[in-house]
Design an enzyme around this catalytic site. Structure first.
Site, PDB file in Angstrom:
ATOM      1  N   ASP A 123       0.824  -1.213   0.000  1.00 31.11           N
ATOM      2  CA  ASP A 123       0.000   0.000   0.000  1.00 31.11           C
ATOM      3  C   ASP A 123       0.854   1.258   0.000  1.00 31.11           C
ATOM      4  O   ASP A 123       2.052   1.207   0.253  1.00 31.11           O
ATOM      5  CB  ASP A 123      -0.847   0.027   1.279  1.00 31.11           C
ATOM      6  CG  ASP A 123      -2.049  -0.879   1.181  1.00 31.11           C
ATOM      7  OD1 ASP A 123      -2.418  -1.254   0.068  1.00 31.11           O
ATOM      8  OD2 ASP A 123      -2.618  -1.199   2.241  1.00 31.11           O
ATOM      9  N   THR A 150       1.097   0.069  15.098  1.00 28.01           N
ATOM     10  CA  THR A 150       0.109   0.950  14.485  1.00 28.01           C
ATOM     11  C   THR A 150       0.531   2.418  14.636  1.00 28.01           C
ATOM     12  O   THR A 150       1.303   2.764  15.535  1.00 28.01           O
ATOM     13  CB  THR A 150      -1.285   0.683  15.086  1.00 28.01           C
ATOM     14  OG1 THR A 150      -2.253   1.405  14.336  1.00 28.01           O
ATOM     15  CG2 THR A 150      -1.378   1.109  16.543  1.00 28.01           C
ATOM     16  N   ILE A 208      -5.871  -2.586  12.182  1.00 34.95           N
ATOM     17  CA  ILE A 208      -6.314  -1.279  12.693  1.00 34.95           C
ATOM     18  C   ILE A 208      -6.590  -0.392  11.483  1.00 34.95           C
ATOM     19  O   ILE A 208      -5.654   0.075  10.815  1.00 34.95           O
ATOM     20  CB  ILE A 208      -5.230  -0.622  13.584  1.00 34.95           C
ATOM     21  CG1 ILE A 208      -4.816  -1.533  14.737  1.00 34.95           C
ATOM     22  CG2 ILE A 208      -5.716   0.733  14.098  1.00 34.95           C
ATOM     23  CD1 ILE A 208      -5.720  -1.560  15.927  1.00 34.95           C
ATOM     24  N   MET A 243      -7.092   9.182  10.204  1.00 32.44           N
ATOM     25  CA  MET A 243      -7.728   9.832   9.054  1.00 32.44           C
ATOM     26  C   MET A 243      -8.570  11.026   9.507  1.00 32.44           C
ATOM     27  O   MET A 243      -9.621  11.307   8.955  1.00 32.44           O
ATOM     28  CB  MET A 243      -8.597   8.823   8.276  1.00 32.44           C
ATOM     29  CG  MET A 243      -7.773   7.706   7.666  1.00 32.44           C
ATOM     30  SD  MET A 243      -8.755   6.314   7.095  1.00 32.44           S
ATOM     31  CE  MET A 243      -8.933   5.360   8.587  1.00 32.44           C
ATOM     32  N   GLY A 270       1.376   0.280   9.187  1.00 30.46           N
ATOM     33  CA  GLY A 270       0.906   0.111  10.569  1.00 30.46           C
ATOM     34  C   GLY A 270       0.579  -1.334  10.869  1.00 30.46           C
ATOM     35  O   GLY A 270       1.356  -2.246  10.576  1.00 30.46           O
ATOM     36  N   LYS A 283      -3.446   3.689  -2.636  1.00 30.95           N
ATOM     37  CA  LYS A 283      -4.310   4.792  -3.006  1.00 30.95           C
ATOM     38  C   LYS A 283      -3.441   6.023  -3.224  1.00 30.95           C
ATOM     39  O   LYS A 283      -2.592   6.350  -2.401  1.00 30.95           O
ATOM     40  CB  LYS A 283      -5.229   5.029  -1.802  1.00 30.95           C
ATOM     41  CG  LYS A 283      -6.534   5.664  -2.113  1.00 30.95           C
ATOM     42  CD  LYS A 283      -7.405   5.594  -0.881  1.00 30.95           C
ATOM     43  CE  LYS A 283      -7.794   6.989  -0.500  1.00 30.95           C
ATOM     44  NZ  LYS A 283      -8.758   7.058   0.578  1.00 30.95           N
TER      45      LYS A 283
HETATM   46  C1  SAM Z   1      -6.091   3.653   6.337  1.00 28.88           C
HETATM   47  S1  SAM Z   1      -5.398   4.133   7.885  1.00 28.88           S
HETATM   48  C2  SAM Z   1      -4.248   2.842   8.111  1.00 28.88           C
HETATM   49  C3  SAM Z   1      -3.790   2.709   9.528  1.00 28.88           C
HETATM   50  C4  SAM Z   1      -2.750   1.611   9.714  1.00 28.88           C
HETATM   51  N1  SAM Z   1      -3.314   0.307   9.440  1.00 28.88           N
HETATM   52  C5  SAM Z   1      -2.130   1.634  11.081  1.00 28.88           C
HETATM   53  O1  SAM Z   1      -2.309   0.669  11.854  1.00 28.88           O
HETATM   54  O2  SAM Z   1      -1.434   2.605  11.391  1.00 28.88           O
HETATM   55  C6  SAM Z   1      -4.403   5.489   7.360  1.00 28.88           C
HETATM   56  C7  SAM Z   1      -4.268   6.557   8.454  1.00 28.88           C
HETATM   57  O3  SAM Z   1      -3.341   6.121   9.453  1.00 28.88           O
HETATM   58  C8  SAM Z   1      -2.656   7.231   9.968  1.00 28.88           C
HETATM   59  N2  SAM Z   1      -1.214   7.057   9.721  1.00 28.88           N
HETATM   60  C9  SAM Z   1      -0.626   6.040   9.087  1.00 28.88           C
HETATM   61  N3  SAM Z   1       0.718   6.188   9.101  1.00 28.88           N
HETATM   62  C10 SAM Z   1       0.961   7.345   9.752  1.00 28.88           C
HETATM   63  C11 SAM Z   1       2.149   8.060  10.102  1.00 28.88           C
HETATM   64  N4  SAM Z   1       3.347   7.605   9.779  1.00 28.88           N
HETATM   65  N5  SAM Z   1       2.006   9.219  10.790  1.00 28.88           N
HETATM   66  C12 SAM Z   1       0.792   9.688  11.127  1.00 28.88           C
HETATM   67  N6  SAM Z   1      -0.354   9.066  10.838  1.00 28.88           N
HETATM   68  C13 SAM Z   1      -0.273   7.912  10.161  1.00 28.88           C
HETATM   69  C14 SAM Z   1      -3.218   8.461   9.274  1.00 28.88           C
HETATM   70  O4  SAM Z   1      -4.290   8.954  10.045  1.00 28.88           O
HETATM   71  C15 SAM Z   1      -3.710   7.866   7.972  1.00 28.88           C
HETATM   72  O5  SAM Z   1      -4.712   8.684   7.388  1.00 28.88           O
END
Ligand code: SAM
Length: 269
Positions: free
Chosen positions: A45, A128, A103, A180, A99, A67
């Site tokens: 991803d 995460t 989650i 998000m 992550g 995406k």
């Molecule tokens: C579709 S979710 C996926 C979350 C992921 N599965 C996790 O456990 O972190 C995507 C959101 O995770 C958050 N996110 C992911 N990586 C990040 C990072 N390095 N710093 C800040 N927010 C992050 C943001 O809010 C982003 O819009």
């Protein structure tokens, strides 16, 4: 091809659903690394860190399905089909997600499709974003004096409005982490205050968590929306709300330690 789960094709391949962590490559688990090195193909991803991808052996096939802005390269149904097809072709597939896959990562949906098709799978947890961001921002998500409850919610909206269980979210002594949530931060903070959250409650937006250029904008629920820059310029970001955010005034460490090679925080994307 058949849908019968006991065909030789179904037994041959497998899918490892692997959490890649929030960005920095040295936050990957050892199991994730081993599976990436054994894989025939890695399906990944957008939020998988570039340094993590560098750990995939060069001869291994990689397929990007993420995406870009609001456009999906492949729809979720197409990704599910791709994983099934690759496994049925006998491949060891690593499905690598930013992550943790369970989650807000649609990991459950992908496993349901694999189970339905009779494809063997396993799951490797990842750090995460909430844990990676909080650690690097100096925000202990729980603390005996400040927060006994921790909630993870999504601020993803379809028409600009976030719909959450507001009365539950404004309870005292809890920390709210909004995935998000950057786009809807104005509406989010307004709704929390309208349901009784003290406007002086500390709140932060943490962007590009665990990368060298991680940025934390610390404010209050009342003032945070006015301090968030243009959404188009933001990297992945979390909103964290609760008394514990105030502790970063004393506990933030990243700026002082960013040059420490032993930490090897992720480079810019
Ligand atoms: C579709 S979710 C996926 C979350 C992921 N599965 C996790 O456990 O972190 C995507 C959101 O995770 C958050 N996110 C992911 N990586 C990040 C990072 N390095 N710093 C800040 N927010 C992050 C943001 O809010 C982003 O819009």
């Amino acid at each position: 091809m058949t849908d019968h789960p006991e065909t030789p094709q179904a037994a041959a391949g497998r899918v490892h659903l692997v959490g890649a962590g929030p960005g920095a490559a040295d936050l990957l688990t050892l199991r994730a690394l081993r599976l990436m090195q054994l894989a025939d193909v890695v399906v990944y991803d957008r939020l998988v860190g570039p340094e993590v991808l560098e750990l995939v052996p060069p001869q291994t096939e990689t397929i990007f399905v993420g995406k870009m802005r609001d456009r999906h390269v492949l729809s979720q149904a197409e990704i599910n089909r791709l994983l099934v097809e690759l496994a049925r072709a006998g491949k060891r597939v690593v499905r690598l997600k930013g992550g943790d896959p369970f989650i807000f990562g649609r990991g459950g949906e992908e496993l349901e499709a694999l189970a339905e098709a009779g494809v063997a799978f396993d799951v490797v947890p990842g750090i995460t974003a909430a844990l990676g961001c909080a650690a690097h921002a100096g925000v202990p998500l729980t603390h005996r004096d400040h927060a006994q409850t921790l909630v993870f919610v999504t601020g993803h909206t379809k028409d600009g409005e976030v719909e959450l269980d507001w009365p539950a979210l404004v309870r005292p002594h809890q920390t709210i982490v909004v995935y998000m949530g950057a786009k809807a931060v104005g509406s989010l903070c307004a709704r929390l205050m309208a349901h009784g959250l003290d406007p002086a409650t500390p709140a932060a937006l943490i962007e590009n968590g665990t990368y060298q250029h991680q940025r934390t904008i610390a404010a209050t629920v009342a003032t945070l929306p006015g301090q968030v820059p243009d959404q188009r310029l933001l990297g992945p970001a979390l909103v964290v709300i609760g008394e514990v955010v105030g502790l970063r005034a004393r506990l933030a460490w990243l700026a002082e330690r960013a040059d420490d090679p032993a930490l090897a925080t992720g480079k810019a994307e």
